[in-house]
Write a protein that holds these residues in place. Structure first.
Motif, PDB file in Angstrom:
ATOM      1  N   ASP A 161       0.809  -1.213   0.000  1.00  0.00           N
ATOM      2  CA  ASP A 161       0.000   0.000   0.000  1.00  0.00           C
ATOM      3  C   ASP A 161       0.844   1.266   0.000  1.00  0.00           C
ATOM      4  O   ASP A 161       0.318   2.362  -0.233  1.00  0.00           O
ATOM      5  N   SER A 234      -1.424  -6.843   0.417  1.00  0.00           N
ATOM      6  CA  SER A 234      -2.239  -5.961   1.244  1.00  0.00           C
ATOM      7  C   SER A 234      -3.052  -6.741   2.260  1.00  0.00           C
ATOM      8  O   SER A 234      -3.680  -6.147   3.139  1.00  0.00           O
ATOM      9  N   ARG A 250      -7.365  -6.007   2.647  1.00  0.00           N
ATOM     10  CA  ARG A 250      -6.482  -4.868   2.861  1.00  0.00           C
ATOM     11  C   ARG A 250      -6.939  -4.136   4.109  1.00  0.00           C
ATOM     12  O   ARG A 250      -8.013  -4.406   4.650  1.00  0.00           O
TER      13      ARG A 250
END
Length: 394
Positions: A161, A234, A250
């Motif tokens: 990310d 993620s 995520r």
């Protein structure tokens, strides 16, 4: 992700020292079970990984700590404070700067206005401190990351990310005007200080941090990225109070409960009563957790020391977790000046690892006997920390 519905392996008997082992599980997954040959016999024993010790590799190999390192500002004074306990704090997470490898950050729970540990709700907020003296510190305050009320701070860097992920419990409230504690059992407290885990994100450890949003209902967040240390993903795991485990695609996604309820936290005031997990995955892909073990509250009429640390382990995140009712670390700390101190409380344990996932430092919140102030202690583990600091030029 692979799942299995096996029964939890829970070892709820105190273990006498035993040298023989059959599998690596007998070594708490912190070492290898292999032959030990002498001139007369061959036996199988645990060969512990660096940082772990004991017949079953179930205890952290803690080295002496140095006084006034970590984040200890209980002697700070300010005429505007209405408390007398300095800048008390209660544990945090060490982060090495990604650009300046000799700079270390500490995201720490701090109590405002000179309040002590007893006033953690509502005065706790998250601060960032820095050390240019190495991971042990001392750390100096540089930034308030949040206002009150935020607590249980933990932070991870997510390569996939490109962001730091900051986890905490709490909600934004008016600046506290008193150090008086607000019990969580009060109905007003439940509305103003809900038990929820929120997450924020920032491109830099210095911010700017996005607004917190609620991830799960619970407390005591313990996040860890899924996948290998070198792989970018993620996907994230999150352990919470009572060792319930969630995963999400995520950090900002929907979290789903995985696995089974663990057998050791089914009731409070049992010999296996724990809270505040810290979750990680080792170099072999096995899962581990440290937790605040409250055995002495149970067996010593409310005492909070000296047995305070428990270690749990599993080959799979979703199940098969083993808990041994034995001490992984205590509230007694040896110092480099030759003295030792048994603290009244030692909680919120987190480990700073080397690149090969060797544990190098234990970070925890401590409170001395008879004190209302508290601070964040950083204690070296094993011997590898010496090489780590030497390679950085300390």
């Amino acid at each position: 992700m692979y799942r299995r519905n096996s029964l939890l392996l829970v070892c709820l008997a105190f273990l006498a020292p035993v040298l023989a082992c059959t599998t690596d599980d007998d070594c708490s997954l912190n070492g290898i079970c292999k032959n030990n040959t002498t001139t007369t016999t061959t036996t199988t024993i645990c060969h512990c990984d660096p940082g772990w010790t004991g017949p079953d590799c179930g205890r952290l190999d803690l080295a002496p700590a140095t006084r006034w390192t970590g984040y200890n500002h209980t002697n700070y004074t300010d005429p505007a404070y209405y408390g007398v306990h300095g800048n008390s704090s209660w544990g945090g997470r060490i982060v090495q700067d990604r650009d300046d490898l000799k700079l270390f950050h500490l995201l720490v729970d701090q109590f405002s206005h000179g309040c002590g540990l007893g006033g953690w709700r509502p005065t706790s907020f998250i601060a960032r401190a820095e050390s240019r003296n190495g991971p042990q510190g001392p750390y100096e305050w540089v930034q308030n990351v949040t206002s009150s009320f935020r607590h249980n701070a933990d932070v991870l860097w997510s390569p996939a990310d490109g962001k730091y992920l900051l986890w905490a419990i709490g909600a934004t409230v008016d600046d506290p005007k008193t150090c008086k504690s607000i019990p969580g059992t009060q109905s007003k407290a439940k509305l103003r200080f809900p038990n929820n885990i929120s997450v924020s994100a920032a491109p830099s450890i210095r911010g700017p941090w996005a607004p917190f949003h609620v991830a799960v209902n619970g407390t005591n967040p313990a996040p860890w990225l899924l996948g290998s240390p070198d792989g970018k993903t993620s996907q994230i795991a999150l352990a919470v109070e009572d060792f319930k485990i969630f995963t999400a695609p995520r950090w900002s996604g929907a979290f789903t409960r995985v696995g089974e309820d663990v057998a050791w936290n089914t009731t409070d005031y049992s010999p296996s009563w724990t809270e505040d997990p810290f979750l990680w995955r080792d170099k072999r892909g096995n899962w581990h957790a440290l937790a605040h073990w409250m055995i002495d509250i149970v067996e010593k009429d409310g005492a909070k020391y000296p047995r305070v640390g428990a270690h749990m382990f599993s080959r799979q995140l979703e199940g098969g977790w083993a808990f041994k009712v034995q001490e992984a670390f205590s509230s007694t700390v040896e110092f480099t000046d030759g003295a030792a101190e048994t603290f009244n409380r030692r909680e919120r344990a987190k480990i700073f690892f080397g690149e090969d996932m060797t544990p190098l430092y234990l970070v925890s919140g401590v409170q001395a006997k008879g004190a209302k102030s508290s601070f964040t202690l950083v204690q070296p583990i094993g011997e590898r920390w010496r090489e780590y600091e030497k390679n950085l030029g300390f």
